[in-house]
Design a protein around this motif. Structure first.
Motif, PDB file in Angstrom:
ATOM      1  N   ARG A 121       0.823  -1.239  -0.086  1.00 53.04           N
ATOM      2  CA  ARG A 121      -0.073   0.046   0.094  1.00 53.04           C
ATOM      3  C   ARG A 121       0.920   1.238  -0.077  1.00 53.04           C
ATOM      4  O   ARG A 121       1.906   1.171   0.524  1.00 53.04           O
ATOM      5  CB  ARG A 121      -1.091   0.089   1.166  1.00 53.04           C
ATOM      6  N   VAL A 122       0.238   2.374  -0.496  1.00 51.99           N
ATOM      7  CA  VAL A 122       0.846   3.797  -0.437  1.00 51.99           C
ATOM      8  C   VAL A 122      -0.026   4.478   0.459  1.00 51.99           C
ATOM      9  O   VAL A 122      -1.216   4.620   0.290  1.00 51.99           O
ATOM     10  CB  VAL A 122       0.964   4.193  -1.772  1.00 51.99           C
ATOM     11  N   ILE A 123       0.338   5.448   1.162  1.00 48.59           N
ATOM     12  CA  ILE A 123      -0.277   6.184   2.298  1.00 48.59           C
ATOM     13  C   ILE A 123       0.465   7.596   2.181  1.00 48.59           C
ATOM     14  O   ILE A 123       1.643   7.681   2.325  1.00 48.59           O
ATOM     15  CB  ILE A 123      -0.101   5.426   3.734  1.00 48.59           C
ATOM     16  N   CYS A 124      -0.635   8.335   1.745  1.00 48.18           N
ATOM     17  CA  CYS A 124      -0.194   9.922   1.605  1.00 48.18           C
ATOM     18  C   CYS A 124      -1.367  10.705   2.168  1.00 48.18           C
ATOM     19  O   CYS A 124      -2.414  10.458   2.004  1.00 48.18           O
ATOM     20  CB  CYS A 124       0.508  10.084   0.191  1.00 48.18           C
ATOM     21  N   LYS A 125      -1.229  11.986   2.371  1.00 46.68           N
ATOM     22  CA  LYS A 125      -2.070  13.042   2.599  1.00 46.68           C
ATOM     23  C   LYS A 125      -2.512  13.855   1.250  1.00 46.68           C
ATOM     24  O   LYS A 125      -1.688  14.096   0.550  1.00 46.68           O
ATOM     25  CB  LYS A 125      -1.350  13.924   3.738  1.00 46.68           C
ATOM     26  N   THR A 126      -3.668  13.742   0.991  1.00 48.04           N
ATOM     27  CA  THR A 126      -4.112  14.359   0.022  1.00 48.04           C
ATOM     28  C   THR A 126      -5.054  15.835   0.496  1.00 48.04           C
ATOM     29  O   THR A 126      -4.947  16.056   1.581  1.00 48.04           O
ATOM     30  CB  THR A 126      -5.292  13.830  -0.866  1.00 48.04           C
ATOM     31  N   THR A 127      -5.361  16.563  -0.366  1.00 49.94           N
ATOM     32  CA  THR A 127      -6.193  17.765  -0.097  1.00 49.94           C
ATOM     33  C   THR A 127      -7.347  17.676   0.475  1.00 49.94           C
ATOM     34  O   THR A 127      -7.805  18.452   1.310  1.00 49.94           O
ATOM     35  CB  THR A 127      -6.259  18.862  -1.375  1.00 49.94           C
ATOM     36  N   GLU A 128      -8.154  16.382   0.329  1.00 47.95           N
ATOM     37  CA  GLU A 128      -9.278  16.181   0.980  1.00 47.95           C
ATOM     38  C   GLU A 128      -9.091  15.178   2.198  1.00 47.95           C
ATOM     39  O   GLU A 128      -9.733  15.547   3.246  1.00 47.95           O
ATOM     40  CB  GLU A 128     -10.318  15.140   0.172  1.00 47.95           C
ATOM     41  N   ALA A 129      -8.287  14.226   2.170  1.00 50.19           N
ATOM     42  CA  ALA A 129      -8.041  13.564   3.729  1.00 50.19           C
ATOM     43  C   ALA A 129      -6.890  12.760   3.409  1.00 50.19           C
ATOM     44  O   ALA A 129      -5.933  12.884   2.397  1.00 50.19           O
ATOM     45  CB  ALA A 129      -9.333  12.363   3.450  1.00 50.19           C
ATOM     46  N   ILE A 130      -6.493  11.393   4.042  1.00 49.59           N
ATOM     47  CA  ILE A 130      -5.428  10.507   3.918  1.00 49.59           C
ATOM     48  C   ILE A 130      -6.123   9.601   3.053  1.00 49.59           C
ATOM     49  O   ILE A 130      -7.070   8.972   3.037  1.00 49.59           O
ATOM     50  CB  ILE A 130      -5.023   9.918   5.187  1.00 49.59           C
ATOM     51  N   ALA A 131      -5.013   9.338   1.835  1.00 49.84           N
ATOM     52  CA  ALA A 131      -5.372   8.353   0.851  1.00 49.84           C
ATOM     53  C   ALA A 131      -4.486   7.086   1.079  1.00 49.84           C
ATOM     54  O   ALA A 131      -3.382   7.293   1.399  1.00 49.84           O
ATOM     55  CB  ALA A 131      -4.979   8.809  -0.447  1.00 49.84           C
ATOM     56  N   ILE A 132      -5.153   5.844   1.047  1.00 52.17           N
ATOM     57  CA  ILE A 132      -4.611   4.517   1.273  1.00 52.17           C
ATOM     58  C   ILE A 132      -4.642   3.860   0.008  1.00 52.17           C
ATOM     59  O   ILE A 132      -5.753   3.873  -0.275  1.00 52.17           O
ATOM     60  CB  ILE A 132      -5.074   3.701   2.145  1.00 52.17           C
TER      61      ILE A 132
END
Length: 150
Positions: A42-53
């Protein structure tokens, strides 16, 4: 007649072949970190809306990534790839063929960043419009890095 033509287009549009395992590509304008890499979970990162997994079989999407952390959980241990990064912003694309493409302005290993030197960034070309934008982005990125590192 028009209906049959549209029906034929719909059949061709929906036949995208999906890969069995998601492939990941992470690149900057200067380097490609990984290309079509499938040994990750998986890839975990912060987006402009929320945390994306992002993981296998994630539906197609596009996200804007503000500066911050990026974590890649690799399935196998690697000496050259840590999986714990800080980036200077970018874009994340999940394609319909089960591939993920992350385009970043810049990326750093988290352990290589020295918190006491982040705010000492200088932009020499600050007179041009591109230089002013780069200076503004670097100041914003340094503030984000200092929050995350301390």
């Amino acid at each position: 007649m028009l209906f049959t033509a549209c029906k034929g287009l719909r059949a061709h549009f929906s036949t995208v072949s999906k890969k069995a395992k998601m492939e990941l590509t992470i690149r900057t304008p200067y380097q490609t970190l990984v290309q079509n890499y499938d040994a990750f979970s998986r890839v975990i990162c912060k987006t402009t809306e929320a945390i994306a997994i992002i993981q296998n079989r994630t539906p197609p999407a596009m996200h804007i990534l503000p500066p911050g952390p990026l974590r890649v959980k690799f399935a196998t241990d690697s000496k050259e790839l840590s999986g714990d990064y800080m980036h200077a912003g970018g874009w994340l694309f999940v394609h319909a063929d089960n591939t993920c493409e992350i385009n970043l302005m810049d990326i750093f290993e988290r352990k290589e960043i020295k918190a006491d030197q982040v705010d000492r960034l200088e932009v020499k070309d600050s007179e041009t419009l591109a230089g002013k934008y780069t200076s503004k982005m670097r100041k914003h990125t340094s503030k984000t890095f200092l929050k995350k590192l301390v």
